[in-house]
Design a protein around this motif. Structure first.
Motif, mmCIF file in Angstrom:
data_model
loop_
_atom_site.group_PDB
_atom_site.id
_atom_site.type_symbol
_atom_site.label_atom_id
_atom_site.label_comp_id
_atom_site.label_asym_id
_atom_site.label_seq_id
_atom_site.Cartn_x
_atom_site.Cartn_y
_atom_site.Cartn_z
ATOM 1 N N GLN A 167 47.757 35.823 -99.640
ATOM 2 C CA GLN A 167 48.474 36.844 -100.396
ATOM 3 C C GLN A 167 48.394 38.155 -99.623
ATOM 4 O OE1 GLN A 167 46.660 37.518 -104.265
ATOM 5 N NE2 GLN A 167 45.076 38.812 -103.402
ATOM 6 N N GLY A 168 49.207 39.124 -100.015
ATOM 7 C CA GLY A 168 49.195 40.432 -99.359
ATOM 8 C C GLY A 168 49.897 40.451 -98.019
ATOM 9 N N TYR A 169 50.901 39.622 -97.818
ATOM 10 C CA TYR A 169 51.570 39.496 -96.525
ATOM 11 C C TYR A 169 53.088 39.475 -96.718
ATOM 12 C CZ TYR A 169 52.551 34.770 -98.046
ATOM 13 O OH TYR A 169 53.018 33.693 -98.762
ATOM 14 N N GLU A 170 53.784 39.632 -95.608
ATOM 15 C CA GLU A 170 55.204 39.348 -95.507
ATOM 16 C C GLU A 170 55.425 38.497 -94.258
ATOM 17 O OE1 GLU A 170 57.411 42.944 -95.385
ATOM 18 O OE2 GLU A 170 57.170 43.385 -97.534
ATOM 19 N N ILE A 171 56.497 37.734 -94.243
ATOM 20 C CA ILE A 171 56.841 36.954 -93.060
ATOM 21 C C ILE A 171 58.006 37.637 -92.358
ATOM 22 C CG2 ILE A 171 57.663 34.731 -92.188
ATOM 23 C CD1 ILE A 171 56.294 33.373 -94.490
ATOM 24 N N VAL A 172 57.750 38.110 -91.134
ATOM 25 C CA VAL A 172 58.748 38.810 -90.333
ATOM 26 C C VAL A 172 58.855 38.104 -88.985
ATOM 27 C CG1 VAL A 172 59.436 40.998 -89.286
ATOM 28 C CG2 VAL A 172 58.201 40.989 -91.469
ATOM 29 N N ASN A 173 60.046 37.624 -88.649
ATOM 30 C CA ASN A 173 60.263 36.911 -87.386
ATOM 31 C C ASN A 173 59.282 35.745 -87.218
ATOM 32 O OD1 ASN A 173 62.344 38.730 -86.648
ATOM 33 N ND2 ASN A 173 60.839 40.155 -85.769
ATOM 34 N N ASN A 174 59.111 35.006 -88.304
ATOM 35 C CA ASN A 174 58.234 33.834 -88.309
ATOM 36 C C ASN A 174 56.785 34.181 -87.990
ATOM 37 O OD1 ASN A 174 57.952 31.054 -88.824
ATOM 38 N ND2 ASN A 174 57.911 30.584 -86.633
ATOM 39 N N GLN A 175 56.364 35.360 -88.389
ATOM 40 C CA GLN A 175 54.973 35.789 -88.226
ATOM 41 C C GLN A 175 54.503 36.454 -89.517
ATOM 42 O OE1 GLN A 175 55.137 38.400 -84.776
ATOM 43 N NE2 GLN A 175 54.367 36.762 -83.439
ATOM 44 N N LEU A 176 53.222 36.234 -89.833
ATOM 45 C CA LEU A 176 52.631 36.899 -90.997
ATOM 46 C C LEU A 176 52.334 38.350 -90.654
ATOM 47 C CD1 LEU A 176 50.083 34.259 -92.383
ATOM 48 C CD2 LEU A 176 52.382 34.771 -93.198
ATOM 49 N N VAL A 177 52.756 39.242 -91.513
ATOM 50 C CA VAL A 177 52.506 40.674 -91.334
ATOM 51 C C VAL A 177 51.768 41.176 -92.568
ATOM 52 C CG1 VAL A 177 53.543 42.951 -91.054
ATOM 53 C CG2 VAL A 177 54.565 40.961 -89.918
ATOM 54 N N PRO A 178 50.578 41.759 -92.412
ATOM 55 C CA PRO A 178 49.848 42.253 -93.583
ATOM 56 C C PRO A 178 50.530 43.473 -94.185
ATOM 57 C CG PRO A 178 48.738 42.877 -91.544
ATOM 58 C CD PRO A 178 49.865 41.985 -91.143
ATOM 59 N N VAL A 179 50.636 43.482 -95.499
ATOM 60 C CA VAL A 179 51.204 44.637 -96.205
ATOM 61 C C VAL A 179 50.196 45.243 -97.181
ATOM 62 C CG1 VAL A 179 53.573 43.826 -95.977
ATOM 63 C CG2 VAL A 179 52.246 43.140 -97.967
ATOM 64 N N ASP A 180 49.139 44.486 -97.526
ATOM 65 C CA ASP A 180 48.109 44.986 -98.436
ATOM 66 C C ASP A 180 46.793 44.336 -98.044
ATOM 67 O OD1 ASP A 180 46.356 45.584 -100.531
ATOM 68 O OD2 ASP A 180 47.959 45.574 -102.026
ATOM 69 N N TRP A 181 45.972 45.063 -97.282
ATOM 70 C CA TRP A 181 44.733 44.468 -96.768
ATOM 71 C C TRP A 181 43.747 44.147 -97.890
ATOM 72 C CZ3 TRP A 181 43.793 42.005 -92.562
ATOM 73 C CH2 TRP A 181 44.520 42.300 -91.396
ATOM 74 N N PHE A 182 43.787 44.911 -98.959
ATOM 75 C CA PHE A 182 42.894 44.605 -100.074
ATOM 76 C C PHE A 182 43.217 43.226 -100.635
ATOM 77 C CE2 PHE A 182 41.460 44.631 -104.474
ATOM 78 C CZ PHE A 182 40.180 45.172 -104.362
ATOM 79 N N LYS A 183 44.499 42.932 -100.809
ATOM 80 C CA LYS A 183 44.889 41.614 -101.305
ATOM 81 C C LYS A 183 44.609 40.527 -100.274
ATOM 82 C CE LYS A 183 48.445 42.986 -104.628
ATOM 83 N NZ LYS A 183 49.890 42.850 -105.010
ATOM 84 N N VAL A 184 44.786 40.846 -99.002
ATOM 85 C CA VAL A 184 44.496 39.864 -97.947
ATOM 86 C C VAL A 184 43.035 39.447 -98.004
ATOM 87 C CG1 VAL A 184 44.277 39.551 -95.464
ATOM 88 C CG2 VAL A 184 46.361 40.549 -96.398
ATOM 89 N N VAL A 185 42.145 40.434 -98.045
ATOM 90 C CA VAL A 185 40.699 40.134 -98.027
ATOM 91 C C VAL A 185 40.274 39.508 -99.349
ATOM 92 C CG1 VAL A 185 38.398 41.150 -97.890
ATOM 93 C CG2 VAL A 185 40.213 41.932 -96.343
ATOM 94 N N PHE A 186 40.619 40.145 -100.441
ATOM 95 C CA PHE A 186 40.179 39.663 -101.757
ATOM 96 C C PHE A 186 41.251 38.756 -102.366
ATOM 97 C CE2 PHE A 186 37.829 43.549 -100.970
ATOM 98 C CZ PHE A 186 36.534 43.151 -101.246
ATOM 99 N N ASN A 187 41.569 37.714 -101.598
ATOM 100 C CA ASN A 187 42.541 36.728 -102.079
ATOM 101 C C ASN A 187 41.915 35.888 -103.187
ATOM 102 O OD1 ASN A 187 41.381 34.161 -100.623
ATOM 103 N ND2 ASN A 187 41.494 35.738 -99.033
#
Length: 473
Positions: free
Chosen positions: A157-177
């Protein structure tokens, strides 16, 4: 090699290196906190038993820490060599998380490890204890970041897919998935339990040989208290983790339970034993307990657990493997709880240090914590298949374009090198444990000619049994 293609060999190679590596951090996490407690007790009471135990387990910690660092570096390189598709897709998230581990946990450990190992009579007691606390904190911080990265692969969670790559948009959600808190607690507690039975088995070995010194009795008592208290807590954490997995990875739960079909309107049974057949799509020779599957996994007598046939065949984990790895983990956990309760009964009867049958049981249970960790990791990682990032990237799409010959030779090289180098290290580690705690002899910080000096090599903190003999010649 054995009819396996490069993709399957790459998976086996990573599983081999990870399985070998996880043994050392698990013990390091537990021993670091154990050393912190021992030094704290020494500073509070000045009882020489705590000081002797500290220096004994510090030697074991030093060897274990060294092997853990080396095996971890080898494992990390495989992300680039064997799993370039994963690195290209998810590297913008997993790369920073692993970097945070280095910048916080690894630097913290490296900064204070030298003071912890060689500064006993070179710095003040307060600074030395602070160093031990920082190393213990560093091991837990390392666990934090590693589990954050791995949990993201399970519940991203906390990501977007741009050009077939994961891009973090919310590091809090990334870490505390969603799965991170449960998996962090489960792993940290498992490390404490594994260390408790490692320490307990060492103590039991000496008790069986008639060595009942205060140091041996204290560490055996502490290990059994840990088993008594922590093993039931771990069972509760495991239950919460199971409910979280049911919510976010239902196919994994269905495979763990070997559950293929649901009867409309009926609760799901619990299959205690059986043989899940992925081709026949059934669990053969199943021994079922009615209603219990729904009760344990949903805490309800009306709700059903997911059935494997409700998922497309290409999205099903291998139930044959994780059905049994999960039961190995749970079975060992129940034995740990039994060991803790048995120790409590013996305490009331004042026979904790005299019951040889119990000592043999604890000795046999020595590797149980590590085996349970391995079984748990097999369950969670194989249960994530066929995804490497759940629902986003399939494992087959993450592997590098290597040939079968290349992967076969590299796997054989890993097996040979690990078996020889780390085999010697493990033998030396067991030799240290078998020696048992010895009275610690204070030495001046700077010795004169012929006098003891602190060694400059890190692993030489674990002096061998012949040092004293050599000094008297």
């Amino acid at each position: 090699m054995f009819g396996l293609d490069a993709f399957e060999l790459a998976r086996i190679q990573f599983a081999f290196t990870v399985s070998f590596h996880i043994i050392f951090p698990a013990i390091t996490i537990g021993l670091a906190s154990f050393l912190m407690v021992l030094e704290g007790l020494w500073l509070k009471t000045h009882n020489e038993t705590w000081r002797d135990l500290y220096h004994f387990w510090l030697k074991v910690f030093a060897v274990n820490f060294g092997m853990g660092v080396v095996s971890g570096l080898v494992m990390a390189y495989q992300f680039g060599t064997n799993w370039s598709g994963f690195s290209a897709f998810a590297g913008s998230i997993t790369g920073p998380l692993l970097t945070y581990e280095v910048l916080t946990a690894f630097f913290l450990e490296a900064g204070f490890l030298g003071v912890m190992m060689f500064g006993w009579n070179r710095v003040g007691p307060g600074l030395h204890f602070f160093s031990t606390c920082m190393v213990a904190l560093g091991t837990l911080m390392s666990t934090f970041w590693i589990l954050a990265s791995n949990s993201f692969m399970h519940t991203p969670q906390g990501y977007e897919i741009v050009n077939n790559q994961l891009v973090p948009v919310d590091w809090f959600k990334v870490v505390f998935n969603p799965s991170f808190p449960y998996r962090l607690l489960h792993m940290a507690t498992a490390s404490f339990l594994a260390t408790a039975f490692f320490v307990g088995a060492s103590s039991a070995w000496h008790l069986l040989r008639g060595n009942k010194t205060p140091a041996v009795r204290h560490m055996f008592s502490m290990a059994m208290w840990m088993a008594l208290i922590v093993a039931p807590i771990q069972a509760g954490i495991g239950d919460a983790h199971g409910l979280n997995t049911l919510e976010h990875q239902p196919a994994k739960i269905a495979a763990i339970e070997g559950h293929w079909d649901n009867v409309p309107g009926q609760p799901s049974p619990l299959i205690l034993f059986g043989w899940p057949d992925m081709h026949a799509q059934q669990t053969k020779y199943a021994l079922e307990v009615p209603y219990l599957g729904s009760l344990i996994l949903t805490h309800s007598l009306t709700r059903q657990i997911p059935a494997l046939k409700s998922f497309p065949p290409q999205d099903r984990p291998d139930s044959t493997v994780i059905f049994w790895s999960f039961r190995v983990m749970v079975g060992l956990g129940l034995l740990m709880i039994a060991a803790g309760l048995w120790s409590l009964l013996l305490r009331f009867r004042h026979r904790l240090y005299d019951q040889r049958l119990f000592h043999r049981f604890v000795l046999v249970m020595g590797p149980s914590g590590l085996l349970a960790i391995l079984a748990g990791w097999f369950t969670t990682e194989i249960g994530r298949q066929p995804w490497v990032v759940y629902g986003l990237l399939r494992t087959r799409d993450a592997v590098s374009a290597h040939g079968t010959l290349h992967m076969s030779l590299s796997l054989l090289a890993f097996i040979v090198v690990y078996g020889s180098v780390f085999g010697v290290g493990l033998m030396y580690l067991l030799k240290l444990v078998a020696r048992g705690p010895q009275p610690y002899v204070e030495h001046a910080p700077e010795g004169g000619p012929g006098e003891h000096r602190t060694p400059a090599r890190p692993l030489s903190a674990a002096d061998d049994a012949h040092d004293n003999t050599q000094r008297t010649r």
